[in-house]
Design a protein around this motif. Structure first.
Motif, PDB file in Angstrom:
ATOM      1  N   UNK A 156       0.887  -1.006  -0.098  1.00 21.47           N
ATOM      2  CA  UNK A 156      -0.217  -0.402  -0.207  1.00 21.47           C
ATOM      3  C   UNK A 156       0.366   0.963   0.051  1.00 21.47           C
ATOM      4  N   UNK A 157       1.808   1.190   0.713  1.00 23.66           N
ATOM      5  CA  UNK A 157       2.529   2.471   0.643  1.00 23.66           C
ATOM      6  C   UNK A 157       3.588   2.539  -0.719  1.00 23.66           C
ATOM      7  N   UNK A 158       4.357   1.508  -1.328  1.00 25.38           N
ATOM      8  CA  UNK A 158       4.573   2.091  -2.508  1.00 25.38           C
ATOM      9  C   UNK A 158       3.304   2.022  -3.155  1.00 25.38           C
ATOM     10  N   UNK A 159       2.236   1.938  -3.606  1.00 23.92           N
ATOM     11  CA  UNK A 159       1.171   2.346  -4.286  1.00 23.92           C
ATOM     12  C   UNK A 159       0.877   3.698  -3.999  1.00 23.92           C
ATOM     13  N   UNK A 160       0.656   4.339  -3.130  1.00 22.24           N
ATOM     14  CA  UNK A 160       0.568   5.634  -2.584  1.00 22.24           C
ATOM     15  C   UNK A 160       0.939   6.592  -2.956  1.00 22.24           C
ATOM     16  N   UNK A 161       2.501   6.056  -2.507  1.00 20.02           N
ATOM     17  CA  UNK A 161       3.756   7.164  -2.692  1.00 20.02           C
ATOM     18  C   UNK A 161       3.847   7.251  -4.631  1.00 20.02           C
ATOM     19  N   UNK A 162       3.229   6.079  -4.985  1.00 15.68           N
ATOM     20  CA  UNK A 162       3.433   6.029  -6.064  1.00 15.68           C
ATOM     21  C   UNK A 162       2.333   7.121  -7.816  1.00 15.68           C
TER      22      UNK A 162
ATOM     23  N   UNK B 219       1.382   9.549  -5.139  1.00 15.56           N
ATOM     24  CA  UNK B 219       1.670  11.358  -4.930  1.00 15.56           C
ATOM     25  C   UNK B 219       2.473  11.496  -5.373  1.00 15.56           C
ATOM     26  N   UNK B 220       3.552  10.923  -6.154  1.00 16.45           N
ATOM     27  CA  UNK B 220       4.558  11.697  -7.019  1.00 16.45           C
ATOM     28  C   UNK B 220       3.932  11.538  -8.389  1.00 16.45           C
ATOM     29  N   UNK B 221       3.152  10.488  -8.566  1.00 18.77           N
ATOM     30  CA  UNK B 221       2.580  10.122 -10.054  1.00 18.77           C
ATOM     31  C   UNK B 221       1.667  12.563 -10.054  1.00 18.77           C
ATOM     32  N   UNK B 222       1.283  13.016  -9.293  1.00 17.46           N
ATOM     33  CA  UNK B 222       0.491  14.146  -9.376  1.00 17.46           C
ATOM     34  C   UNK B 222       1.456  15.127  -9.478  1.00 17.46           C
ATOM     35  N   UNK B 223       2.248  15.358  -8.557  1.00 15.68           N
ATOM     36  CA  UNK B 223       2.372  16.553  -8.657  1.00 15.68           C
ATOM     37  C   UNK B 223       3.680  15.976 -10.181  1.00 15.68           C
ATOM     38  N   UNK B 224       4.586  15.278  -9.991  1.00 12.71           N
ATOM     39  CA  UNK B 224       5.366  15.039 -11.365  1.00 12.71           C
ATOM     40  C   UNK B 224       4.886  15.222 -12.527  1.00 12.71           C
ATOM     41  N   UNK B 225       3.728  14.947 -13.015  1.00 13.35           N
ATOM     42  CA  UNK B 225       3.288  15.057 -14.329  1.00 13.35           C
ATOM     43  C   UNK B 225       3.231  16.462 -14.458  1.00 13.35           C
TER      44      UNK B 225
ATOM     45  N   UNK C 137       6.717  25.068  -6.636  1.00 11.35           N
ATOM     46  CA  UNK C 137       5.084  24.255  -5.578  1.00 11.35           C
ATOM     47  C   UNK C 137       5.613  22.651  -5.415  1.00 11.35           C
ATOM     48  N   UNK C 138       5.292  22.349  -6.803  1.00 12.27           N
ATOM     49  CA  UNK C 138       5.485  20.995  -7.335  1.00 12.27           C
ATOM     50  C   UNK C 138       6.239  20.414  -6.679  1.00 12.27           C
ATOM     51  N   UNK C 139       7.548  20.416  -6.855  1.00 12.84           N
ATOM     52  CA  UNK C 139       9.011  20.337  -6.931  1.00 12.84           C
ATOM     53  C   UNK C 139       9.155  20.107  -5.281  1.00 12.84           C
ATOM     54  N   UNK C 140       9.040  20.854  -4.557  1.00 16.83           N
ATOM     55  CA  UNK C 140       9.189  21.687  -3.444  1.00 16.83           C
ATOM     56  C   UNK C 140       8.259  19.871  -2.820  1.00 16.83           C
ATOM     57  N   UNK C 141       7.146  19.502  -3.325  1.00 17.56           N
ATOM     58  CA  UNK C 141       5.940  18.092  -2.651  1.00 17.56           C
ATOM     59  C   UNK C 141       6.822  17.046  -2.811  1.00 17.56           C
ATOM     60  N   UNK C 142       7.463  17.245  -4.637  1.00 17.45           N
ATOM     61  CA  UNK C 142       8.172  16.317  -4.396  1.00 17.45           C
ATOM     62  C   UNK C 142       9.724  15.498  -3.731  1.00 17.45           C
TER      63      UNK C 142
ATOM     64  N   UNK D  13       9.683   9.874   3.005  1.00 18.09           N
ATOM     65  CA  UNK D  13      10.272   8.396   2.513  1.00 18.09           C
ATOM     66  C   UNK D  13      11.549   8.113   3.007  1.00 18.09           C
ATOM     67  N   UNK D  14      12.627   8.835   2.589  1.00 17.94           N
ATOM     68  CA  UNK D  14      14.107   8.333   3.005  1.00 17.94           C
ATOM     69  C   UNK D  14      14.059   8.411   4.625  1.00 17.94           C
ATOM     70  N   UNK D  15      13.314   9.135   5.755  1.00 14.75           N
ATOM     71  CA  UNK D  15      13.902   9.372   6.655  1.00 14.75           C
ATOM     72  C   UNK D  15      12.820   8.446   7.321  1.00 14.75           C
ATOM     73  N   UNK D  16      11.582   7.591   7.076  1.00 12.28           N
ATOM     74  CA  UNK D  16      10.902   6.670   7.555  1.00 12.28           C
ATOM     75  C   UNK D  16      11.885   5.222   7.377  1.00 12.28           C
ATOM     76  N   UNK D  17      12.337   5.378   6.439  1.00 16.69           N
ATOM     77  CA  UNK D  17      13.480   3.606   5.959  1.00 16.69           C
ATOM     78  C   UNK D  17      14.367   3.914   7.067  1.00 16.69           C
TER      79      UNK D  17
END
Length: 506
Positions: free
Chosen positions: A269-275, A277-283, A313-318, A325-329
């Motif tokens: 679920x984490x990988x799917x949701x990260x994908x 959340x990353x897809x929206x600001x990256x797009x 702003x989108x770059x800052x979100x990413x 994510x790095x901190x959680x890992x």
């Protein structure tokens, strides 16, 4: 062919029983023979003395051969089980009534004779003149002539005739009865032993069957309603302890399997949701950058600045999502360990409020701090606790409506300081509370912002040996509560317990 444990135990037991039965039979026969020899020698101990006293076998000239042969013949005729010999003072045989060629020795050892004459315990075995190495019970008496020792009268109490008769009666009823009794007892012991081995190894066979059915790669069976702990101090036998230990291990493996399955699902679920959340600001970032690239010559300076601002702003979100994510890992894989130190929570809260002061003013949200004077300092990792409070305040700020407030209360309770962060937002719906600190993005398809930050908060406090809770407070929105120790010893104990739990989970 390989034998089972029960078959090997039964075979060893049968061999030992056979050896013990044979040894018992031999000892019984040997004891019976020694008893018979003792009885025979005890009854006839003085036979030679009486013969020597009542019969003249020597005169001043020495041995009287005629008298000796006549006496020996009469004695052996009356009692065929005896053989009579005349010995000189050196033990040489100087008189006998044996048939020609039957003698195998010329002399007899005098040591057993002296033992008999000195009253040593019976039976005493002496040399058999008609055997090369045979020994038999005997009676003996010294002979004297004119007051001087002239030799010995030596009477073998069990003659060759006795031996031949004993051999013919080797299969007598008494011996057969004794052997039959031993065989029956051995058979009963064998049956009892095999039955006992079967009963003793039954739990082991049952455990073996359970182990053979256990599939380490598949889903473990459901846990029983109650699990009895293993107690080696009781009187349970080793097989019962082994069975209980295996069942306990099976339960632990089942728990770990379910935990790993749950963690794997959460990771998916984490990988799917990260994908997502990353897809929206990256797009969005790619779209505005592509617009700037294609329409650079036709865009006005105001549109160009607006597009660049949105892209930033989108770059800052990413970047923020990647950093979280790095901190959680790092937190979940043990790369970060708390470094305990003493610090003031009041000073830390003031620093955090200063960090969010401008954002709160822009959203028209009031930041309030509540604490008593002279609040004791706490023992924890300053940087990690700052991250905890930062995430909680940032999360509350994003969910508090305009004109609302965020309150951070500090209260001393016993051996720790209770920290409570609350807001006046809508709160968290009951259906979203399950796994609130473990599932960072969505539950049942409902979107929830800030979940990754709550997971980081939960993990940091876990590393300190503490837990964060979502509590219900009347008139407030989401309210989070945790505590920190005020003395070093308690903090180190909590930290040690947390490390032990982490090692056990791994």
């Amino acid at each position: 062919m390989k034998l089972t444990l029960t078959q090997r135990l039964s075979l060893v037991f049968a061999v030992l029983l056979l050896v013990c039965g044979g040894t018992s039979a031999w000892l019984q026969v040997r004891s019976s023979q020694m008893h018979e020899l003792e009885v025979v020698q005890g009854l006839s101990r003085d036979l030679a003395r009486h013969i020597a006293h009542d019969t003249v076998l020597m005169d001043s000239n020495g041995l009287m051969p005629g008298a000796v042969r006549e006496l020996f013949s009469q004695l052996m005729l009356v009692n065929p089980s005896v053989e009579v010999y005349l010995l000189d003072t050196e033990g040489r045989i100087v008189g006998n009534a044996a048939p020609e060629g039957r003698m195998r020795r010329d002399n007899v050892d005098l040591a057993p004779i002296r033992q008999l004459l000195n009253g040593q315990p019976l039976p005493i075995l002496g040399d058999d003149p008609r055997s090369v190495d045979g020994r038999k019970v005997f009676s003996a008496a010294p002979l004297q002539v004119n007051g001087k020792a002239a030799g010995y009268l030596y009477v073998v109490l069990l003659s060759e005739e006795h031996d031949r008769y004993a051999e013919r009666g080797a299969t007598s009823a008494a011996l057969n009865t004794a052997l039959l009794s031993i065989a029956v007892v051995a058979l009963l012991c064998l049956i009892a032993g095999l039955t006992a081995f079967n009963l003793i190894t039954r739990p082991l066979r049952r455990l073996t069957d359970t182990v053979s059915r256990f599939d380490i790669d598949g889903a473990p069976p459901p846990l029983p309603a109650t699990s009895t702990p293993v107690d080696k101090s009781t009187d349970a036998d080793e097989i019962a302890i082994l069975d209980a230990t295996f069942r306990h291990m099976q339960n632990r493996l089942g728990e770990q399997w379910r935990s790993l399955t749950r963690q794997d699902q959460e990771r998916r679920e984490l990988v799917a949701n990260i994908s997502h959340d990353l897809r929206t600001p990256l797009a969005s970032l790619h779209g505005y950058l592509e617009t700037l690239s294609l329409k650079d010559a036709t865009l006005s300076p105001e549109d160009r600045r607006r597009y660049l601002g949105i892209a930033l702003d989108q770059s800052r979100k990413v970047g923020g999502l990647a950093q979280s994510l790095l901190e959680l890992v790092r937190l979940e894989h043990g790369f970060v360990q708390p470094v305990l130190e003493r610090f003031s929570l009041i000073d830390l809260v003031q620093d955090i409020f200063q960090k969010f002061e401008l954002s709160a003013e822009a959203r028209q949200v009031e930041l309030k701090a509540g604490f008593v004077p002279n609040l004791p300092t706490v023992w924890a990792d300053l940087g990690l606790i700052e991250r905890v409070l930062t995430n909680l305040v940032d999360n509350a700020l994003r969910h508090t409506p305009q004109g609302g407030e965020i309150e951070l209360d500090l209260k001393f309770q016993g051996s720790g300081v209770d920290v409570t962060v609350s807001d006046t937002g809508p709160g968290i719906a009951p259906e979203l509370r399950e796994g609130l600190f473990l599932r960072p993005f969505n539950i049942g398809g409902s979107r929830r912002d800030g979940g990754l930050g709550l997971r980081i908060v939960h993990r940091i406090l876990q590393l300190h040996g503490r837990q964060i809770q979502l509590v219900d407070v009347t008139g407030r929105g989401a309210t989070f509560h945790f505590s920190l120790p005020v003395d070093q010893q308690t903090a180190e104990q909590w930290l040690a317990q947390s490390m032990n739990r982490n090692h056990a989970d791994k």
